[in-house]
Design an enzyme around this catalytic site. Structure first.
Site, short mmCIF file in Angstrom:
data_model
loop_
_atom_site.label_atom_id
_atom_site.label_comp_id
_atom_site.label_asym_id
_atom_site.label_seq_id
_atom_site.Cartn_x
_atom_site.Cartn_y
_atom_site.Cartn_z
N LYS A 153 0.85 -1.19 0.00
CA LYS A 153 0.00 0.00 0.00
C LYS A 153 0.88 1.24 0.00
O LYS A 153 1.79 1.38 0.83
CB LYS A 153 -0.91 0.01 1.23
CG LYS A 153 -1.96 -1.10 1.25
CD LYS A 153 -3.10 -0.80 0.30
CE LYS A 153 -4.25 -1.78 0.50
NZ LYS A 153 -5.42 -1.45 -0.35
N LYS A 250 -14.61 -6.59 -5.92
CA LYS A 250 -14.80 -6.78 -4.48
C LYS A 250 -16.24 -7.24 -4.25
O LYS A 250 -17.19 -6.56 -4.65
CB LYS A 250 -14.53 -5.47 -3.72
CG LYS A 250 -13.12 -4.91 -3.87
CD LYS A 250 -12.14 -5.64 -2.99
CE LYS A 250 -10.75 -5.03 -3.08
NZ LYS A 250 -10.65 -3.67 -2.52
#
Length: 336
Positions: A153, A250
């Site tokens: 990230k 997702k």
């Protein structure tokens, strides 16, 4: 069917940080649907970015409890269409849809991947996510969780520097997720350097609505670009063609396994790479994702690996990122 709702607060092993937030605990809604002695389980997590809480999901579902319990689970896609017609949020629909599919598989006596006529002998291996932190703490996380594939990230003012330092401590494949934090100019500048550092692709580097920027990237980026925040629901798959090399689905965002199957099919028709990602969720949600992996190019299903303590049994992920599929039918989930 009998419907049961329960809130869990999942504790993470490490503080998890992305470009827009940090947290140590994750609220999650677990749903159980029971019929003929079998129980299917589903999950959806809270999400401040999408203004979803466990309490808001429970309120939505309780409002139609009697209608849900009047259903007999014979076809999850019909049940999903019913839920959509009731105007529930996709997060609430996801939890119910995952439970419905798990129950359907258990009633049929087969895992979902078999019912979908897919072969699980080959599949992509999941990454393990390293959240934004000091370089020292990111390295510490990697050392505590040696893994063949990491998602890093990013979204700081020293992103390339971070990856350069992390590379000194691992020969694993890296994936980069900037969670909308970069500009097109930054992405074009960073991509060649990151490619040299063993990065496989960039996930959602720019803001979701920056189509002009993504057009520049698909034409000039040294690395493939995968949509996440730009691909939420089924209709978004078509919109991503010509702007991204692939999509990350997702389940919580799109509304569960039922629409995800359609999104995979449409992405293949559009020659887009397909990834399925997760939230910070338990083995309940991760086991549902695992049923899809024979159909995918990439997968990010490390949610339960990030937890200090899990709440369920189901799919197991080995230290080499290979998967042990549960013997039980459906998604193979049982609560601890």
């Amino acid at each position: 069917m009998e419907l049961t709702l329960k809130k869990y607060v999942l504790q993470l092993e490490f503080t998890f940080s992305i470009s827009r937030e940090s947290y140590d605990f994750q609220d999650s809604l677990i749903i159980a649907l029971s019929q003929n002695g079998k129980t299917g389980y589903g999950e959806a997590t809270s999400n401040p970015y999408y203004k979803i809480t466990v309490e808001s999901m429970m309120k939505e579902i309780e409002a139609i409890r009697s209608e849900i319990e009047a259903w007999s689970m014979e076809d999850p896609s019909e049940f999903h269409a019913f839920l959509k017609s009731k105007g529930l949020s996709n997060f609430a629909i996801c939890a119910l849809d995952l439970a419905a599919n798990d129950l359907w598989g258990k009633l049929k006596g087969k895992p979902l991947y078999e019912l979908w006529e897919t072969d699980n002998s080959t599949y992509p291996r999941t990454n393990y996510t390293i959240g934004i932190d000091t370089v020292e703490k990111m390295v510490e996380k990697m050392q505590k969780k040696p893994w063949p594939l990491y998602k890093i990230k990013l979204g700081t003012d020293r992103d390339v520097e971070i990856v350069t330092e992390l590379r000194k401590h691992s020969d694993a494949v890296f994936r980069i997720d900037a969670n909308c934090a970069w500009t097109a100019e930054q992405a074009l500048e960073y991509a060649p350097k990151l490619k040299e550092l063993g990065v496989e692709f960039l996930e959602q580097p720019l803001k979701a609505d920056d189509l002009e920027g993504y057009k520049k990237l698909i034409e000039g980026s040294a690395l493939p670009v995968i949509a996440d925040e730009s691909c939420i629901v089924e209709e978004d798959v078509e919109k991503c063609a010509g702007y991204f090399h692939g999509i990350n689905i997702k389940l919580t965002k799109c509304g569960g396994l039922t629409p995800a199957l359609r999104m995979i099919k449409r992405a293949r028709e559009l020659d887009l790479k397909v990834m399925v990602g997760c939230m910070t969720e338990s083995t309940v949600g991760i086991s549902a994702i695992a049923q899809l992996i024979p159909q995918l190019d990439y997968v990010d299903m490390d949610g339960a690996l990030l937890l200090k303590k899990d709440i369920a049994t189901g799919v197991k992920i080995n230290p080499d990122a290979s998967v042990i599929f549960p013997e039980e039918a459906g998604s193979g989930v049982n609560l601890l």
